[in-house]
Design a protein around this motif. Structure first.
Motif, PDB file in Angstrom:
ATOM      1  N   GLU A   1     -16.743  37.581 -51.965  1.00  0.00           N
ATOM      2  CA  GLU A   1     -17.270  37.819 -50.624  1.00  0.00           C
ATOM      3  C   GLU A   1     -16.209  37.596 -49.550  1.00  0.00           C
ATOM      4  O   GLU A   1     -16.111  38.358 -48.583  1.00  0.00           O
ATOM      5  CB  GLU A   1     -18.475  36.907 -50.366  1.00  0.00           C
ATOM      6  CG  GLU A   1     -19.133  37.138 -49.015  1.00  0.00           C
ATOM      7  CD  GLU A   1     -20.362  36.269 -48.812  1.00  0.00           C
ATOM      8  OE1 GLU A   1     -20.895  36.268 -47.689  1.00  0.00           O
ATOM      9  OE2 GLU A   1     -20.779  35.598 -49.778  1.00  0.00           O
ATOM     10  N   SER A   2     -15.409  36.559 -49.695  1.00  0.00           N
ATOM     11  CA  SER A   2     -14.439  36.214 -48.656  1.00  0.00           C
ATOM     12  C   SER A   2     -13.058  36.816 -48.882  1.00  0.00           C
ATOM     13  O   SER A   2     -12.225  36.821 -47.963  1.00  0.00           O
ATOM     14  CB  SER A   2     -14.299  34.685 -48.562  1.00  0.00           C
ATOM     15  OG  SER A   2     -13.829  34.153 -49.795  1.00  0.00           O
ATOM     16  N   GLU A   3     -12.798  37.336 -50.075  1.00  0.00           N
ATOM     17  CA  GLU A   3     -11.450  37.783 -50.406  1.00  0.00           C
ATOM     18  C   GLU A   3     -10.936  38.918 -49.516  1.00  0.00           C
ATOM     19  O   GLU A   3      -9.745  38.905 -49.130  1.00  0.00           O
ATOM     20  CB  GLU A   3     -11.368  38.189 -51.880  1.00  0.00           C
ATOM     21  CG  GLU A   3      -9.969  38.530 -52.363  1.00  0.00           C
ATOM     22  CD  GLU A   3      -8.979  37.399 -52.219  1.00  0.00           C
ATOM     23  OE1 GLU A   3      -7.756  37.658 -52.281  1.00  0.00           O
ATOM     24  OE2 GLU A   3      -9.409  36.244 -52.029  1.00  0.00           O
ATOM     25  N   PRO A   4     -11.743  39.939 -49.145  1.00  0.00           N
ATOM     26  CA  PRO A   4     -11.205  41.002 -48.282  1.00  0.00           C
ATOM     27  C   PRO A   4     -10.634  40.474 -46.962  1.00  0.00           C
ATOM     28  O   PRO A   4      -9.551  40.889 -46.540  1.00  0.00           O
ATOM     29  CB  PRO A   4     -12.415  41.913 -48.047  1.00  0.00           C
ATOM     30  CG  PRO A   4     -13.260  41.701 -49.259  1.00  0.00           C
ATOM     31  CD  PRO A   4     -13.119  40.251 -49.594  1.00  0.00           C
ATOM     32  N   LEU A   5     -11.344  39.545 -46.332  1.00  0.00           N
ATOM     33  CA  LEU A   5     -10.857  39.000 -45.065  1.00  0.00           C
ATOM     34  C   LEU A   5      -9.678  38.056 -45.304  1.00  0.00           C
ATOM     35  O   LEU A   5      -8.733  38.017 -44.520  1.00  0.00           O
ATOM     36  CB  LEU A   5     -11.989  38.278 -44.333  1.00  0.00           C
ATOM     37  CG  LEU A   5     -11.696  37.788 -42.908  1.00  0.00           C
ATOM     38  CD1 LEU A   5     -11.063  38.897 -42.069  1.00  0.00           C
ATOM     39  CD2 LEU A   5     -12.969  37.279 -42.252  1.00  0.00           C
ATOM     40  N   ARG A   6      -9.707  37.307 -46.400  1.00  0.00           N
ATOM     41  CA  ARG A   6      -8.576  36.420 -46.709  1.00  0.00           C
ATOM     42  C   ARG A   6      -7.309  37.232 -46.927  1.00  0.00           C
ATOM     43  O   ARG A   6      -6.233  36.892 -46.430  1.00  0.00           O
ATOM     44  CB  ARG A   6      -8.882  35.573 -47.950  1.00  0.00           C
ATOM     45  CG  ARG A   6      -7.904  34.402 -48.168  1.00  0.00           C
ATOM     46  CD  ARG A   6      -7.694  34.088 -49.628  1.00  0.00           C
ATOM     47  NE  ARG A   6      -7.042  35.189 -50.323  1.00  0.00           N
ATOM     48  CZ  ARG A   6      -5.728  35.444 -50.249  1.00  0.00           C
ATOM     49  NH1 ARG A   6      -4.938  34.684 -49.516  1.00  0.00           N
ATOM     50  NH2 ARG A   6      -5.210  36.486 -50.891  1.00  0.00           N
ATOM     51  N   GLU A   7      -7.426  38.329 -47.669  1.00  0.00           N
ATOM     52  CA  GLU A   7      -6.265  39.182 -47.922  1.00  0.00           C
ATOM     53  C   GLU A   7      -5.748  39.803 -46.623  1.00  0.00           C
ATOM     54  O   GLU A   7      -4.532  39.930 -46.425  1.00  0.00           O
ATOM     55  CB  GLU A   7      -6.621  40.280 -48.920  1.00  0.00           C
ATOM     56  CG  GLU A   7      -6.719  39.794 -50.364  1.00  0.00           C
ATOM     57  CD  GLU A   7      -6.873  40.944 -51.339  1.00  0.00           C
ATOM     58  OE1 GLU A   7      -7.221  42.060 -50.897  1.00  0.00           O
ATOM     59  OE2 GLU A   7      -6.654  40.732 -52.547  1.00  0.00           O
TER      60      GLU A   7
ATOM     61  N   GLN B   1      -8.908  44.100 -41.340  1.00  0.00           N
ATOM     62  CA  GLN B   1      -7.527  44.248 -40.894  1.00  0.00           C
ATOM     63  C   GLN B   1      -7.405  44.068 -39.380  1.00  0.00           C
ATOM     64  O   GLN B   1      -6.498  43.384 -38.896  1.00  0.00           O
ATOM     65  CB  GLN B   1      -6.984  45.626 -41.296  1.00  0.00           C
ATOM     66  CG  GLN B   1      -6.772  45.819 -42.794  1.00  0.00           C
ATOM     67  CD  GLN B   1      -8.085  46.015 -43.554  1.00  0.00           C
ATOM     68  OE1 GLN B   1      -9.103  46.415 -42.965  1.00  0.00           O
ATOM     69  NE2 GLN B   1      -8.075  45.752 -44.855  1.00  0.00           N
ATOM     70  N   GLN B   2      -8.327  44.663 -38.623  1.00  0.00           N
ATOM     71  CA  GLN B   2      -8.290  44.531 -37.173  1.00  0.00           C
ATOM     72  C   GLN B   2      -8.581  43.093 -36.748  1.00  0.00           C
ATOM     73  O   GLN B   2      -7.943  42.558 -35.841  1.00  0.00           O
ATOM     74  CB  GLN B   2      -9.293  45.489 -36.529  1.00  0.00           C
ATOM     75  CG  GLN B   2      -8.899  46.956 -36.643  1.00  0.00           C
ATOM     76  CD  GLN B   2      -9.888  47.866 -35.934  1.00  0.00           C
ATOM     77  OE1 GLN B   2     -10.814  47.404 -35.275  1.00  0.00           O
ATOM     78  NE2 GLN B   2      -9.696  49.179 -36.072  1.00  0.00           N
ATOM     79  N   THR B   3      -9.548  42.478 -37.417  1.00  0.00           N
ATOM     80  CA  THR B   3      -9.884  41.088 -37.112  1.00  0.00           C
ATOM     81  C   THR B   3      -8.681  40.183 -37.344  1.00  0.00           C
ATOM     82  O   THR B   3      -8.334  39.348 -36.503  1.00  0.00           O
ATOM     83  CB  THR B   3     -11.059  40.620 -37.988  1.00  0.00           C
ATOM     84  OG1 THR B   3     -12.212  41.419 -37.703  1.00  0.00           O
ATOM     85  CG2 THR B   3     -11.391  39.156 -37.721  1.00  0.00           C
ATOM     86  N   ALA B   4      -8.030  40.337 -38.480  1.00  0.00           N
ATOM     87  CA  ALA B   4      -6.872  39.512 -38.814  1.00  0.00           C
ATOM     88  C   ALA B   4      -5.737  39.724 -37.825  1.00  0.00           C
ATOM     89  O   ALA B   4      -5.081  38.765 -37.390  1.00  0.00           O
ATOM     90  CB  ALA B   4      -6.410  39.817 -40.239  1.00  0.00           C
ATOM     91  N   SER B   5      -5.487  40.966 -37.452  1.00  0.00           N
ATOM     92  CA  SER B   5      -4.402  41.272 -36.514  1.00  0.00           C
ATOM     93  C   SER B   5      -4.633  40.610 -35.162  1.00  0.00           C
ATOM     94  O   SER B   5      -3.706  40.075 -34.543  1.00  0.00           O
ATOM     95  CB  SER B   5      -4.260  42.786 -36.338  1.00  0.00           C
ATOM     96  OG  SER B   5      -3.873  43.404 -37.555  1.00  0.00           O
ATOM     97  N   LYS B   6      -5.873  40.634 -34.685  1.00  0.00           N
ATOM     98  CA  LYS B   6      -6.182  40.027 -33.391  1.00  0.00           C
ATOM     99  C   LYS B   6      -6.063  38.510 -33.442  1.00  0.00           C
ATOM    100  O   LYS B   6      -5.606  37.874 -32.481  1.00  0.00           O
ATOM    101  CB  LYS B   6      -7.582  40.446 -32.946  1.00  0.00           C
ATOM    102  CG  LYS B   6      -7.680  41.928 -32.580  1.00  0.00           C
ATOM    103  CD  LYS B   6      -9.067  42.316 -32.114  1.00  0.00           C
ATOM    104  CE  LYS B   6      -9.118  43.795 -31.726  1.00  0.00           C
ATOM    105  NZ  LYS B   6     -10.450  44.215 -31.253  1.00  0.00           N
TER     106      LYS B   6
END
Length: 293
Positions: free
Chosen positions: A114-120, A220-225
């Motif tokens: 569940e969390s791996e996509p955002l962690r990556e 990806q957008q969340t992580a970049s911000k």
């Protein structure tokens, strides 16, 4: 001083070791303890604490990149049979020897689906930020399964023994999507030891609120911000360090020294003993306390 007190003193010295100089300190205290077996057993807890708090970097067998050994990375303890750590980027766990600083026994691990996509996504954004701003930096991003939280750790070391200085930058950020905030800290430690011993240790805490626009449907957008906010805050802190360094050089250090003694003449250090003897003779002629006349 009994052996236990010597071990305690040695442990204290190790915990204060400057960046990249832990082996030098260990070799120095070895001469004091004079018993390698007792030394290794006695200071191992201190070495473990030092490695975890300093974000020690390690090469894991079979993995192309370095990872960080820290308390966040620990996934089991010696009490559970063996102490293992996690490299989330390669999804590998490993054993770590706090004395030799070597990783062994790598094993694949499963990630939280569940969390791996955002962690990556956070991992990739952090690596891009690292390559743009840090020389030989290492980063790791850990997920806290079921908590919607992630921890970003960054460490960058610069050792220059030929010019008598070393330094380490550590930063950690806990991204909490339940509360839309980021809490973190920056730790900087610099040691300069040419004809002296000067150390700078400083820390800075960060509390950021994530704007609603930072959390999107795209990892990806969340992580970049999020990394853009971290980049901005770290940039401000580095500027403040540069300003403080300039202030120390131009005012603080100059205020600690006098250009000339009160006589307005430079002191001839080869004649210090003569100066002292002359002062004692003057006091004797004056009939002061202890006068022979």
């Amino acid at each position: 001083m009994d052996p236990a007190e010597r071990i305690q003193a040695a442990s204290s010295f190790l915990l204060q070791a400057p960046p990249g100089e832990i082996n030098d300190v260990l070799n120095d205290v070895r001469a004091v303890i004079s018993d390698d077996d007792s030394l290794q057993d006695g200071v191992l807890p201190a070495l473990r604490e030092y490695n975890l708090t300093q974000f020690t970097t390690v090469d894991v067998p079979g993995v192309e990149h370095q990872t960080i050994v820290s308390e966040i990375a620990r996934i089991s303890s010696e009490e559970e049979g063996e102490e293992r750590y996690l490299d989330p980027r390669s999804k590998t766990s490993f054993r770590f020897d706090h004395l030799s600083l070597e990783a062994t026994d790598p094993q694949p691990t499963e990630s939280d689906e569940e969390s791996e996509p955002l962690r990556e996504a956070l991992e990739k954004a952090t690596q891009l930020y690292l390559s743009a701003h840090y020389h030989d930096g290492v980063a790791a991003v850990f997920s806290h399964a079921g908590e919607n939280r992630f921890t970003i750790q960054v460490v960058a070391n610069k050792y220059n023994p030929n010019n008598y200085w070393s330094g380490r930058w550590r930063s950690q950020y806990v991204v909490n999507f339940n509360e839309n905030k980021v809490e973190g800290f920056i730790l900087v430690h610099v040691h300069y030891y040419e004809q002296g011993n000067v150390q700078l240790t400083t820390s800075h805490k960060l509390f950021l609120t994530l704007p609603q626009t930072a959390v999107t449907s795209s990892p990806q957008q969340t992580a970049s911000k999020i990394l853009a906010q971290i980049e901005s805050e770290e940039g401000k802190y580095q500027v403040s360090l540069n300003d403080a360094y300039q202030e120390m050089g131009e005012k603080t250090f100059k205020g600690l020294r006098r250009a000339l003694p009160m006589t307005r003449q430079k002191l001839d250090w080869d004649k210090v003993l003569g100066y002292k003897l002359g002062a004692e003779l003057s006091a004797s002629k004056g009939g002061g306390f202890g006068s022979a006349i």
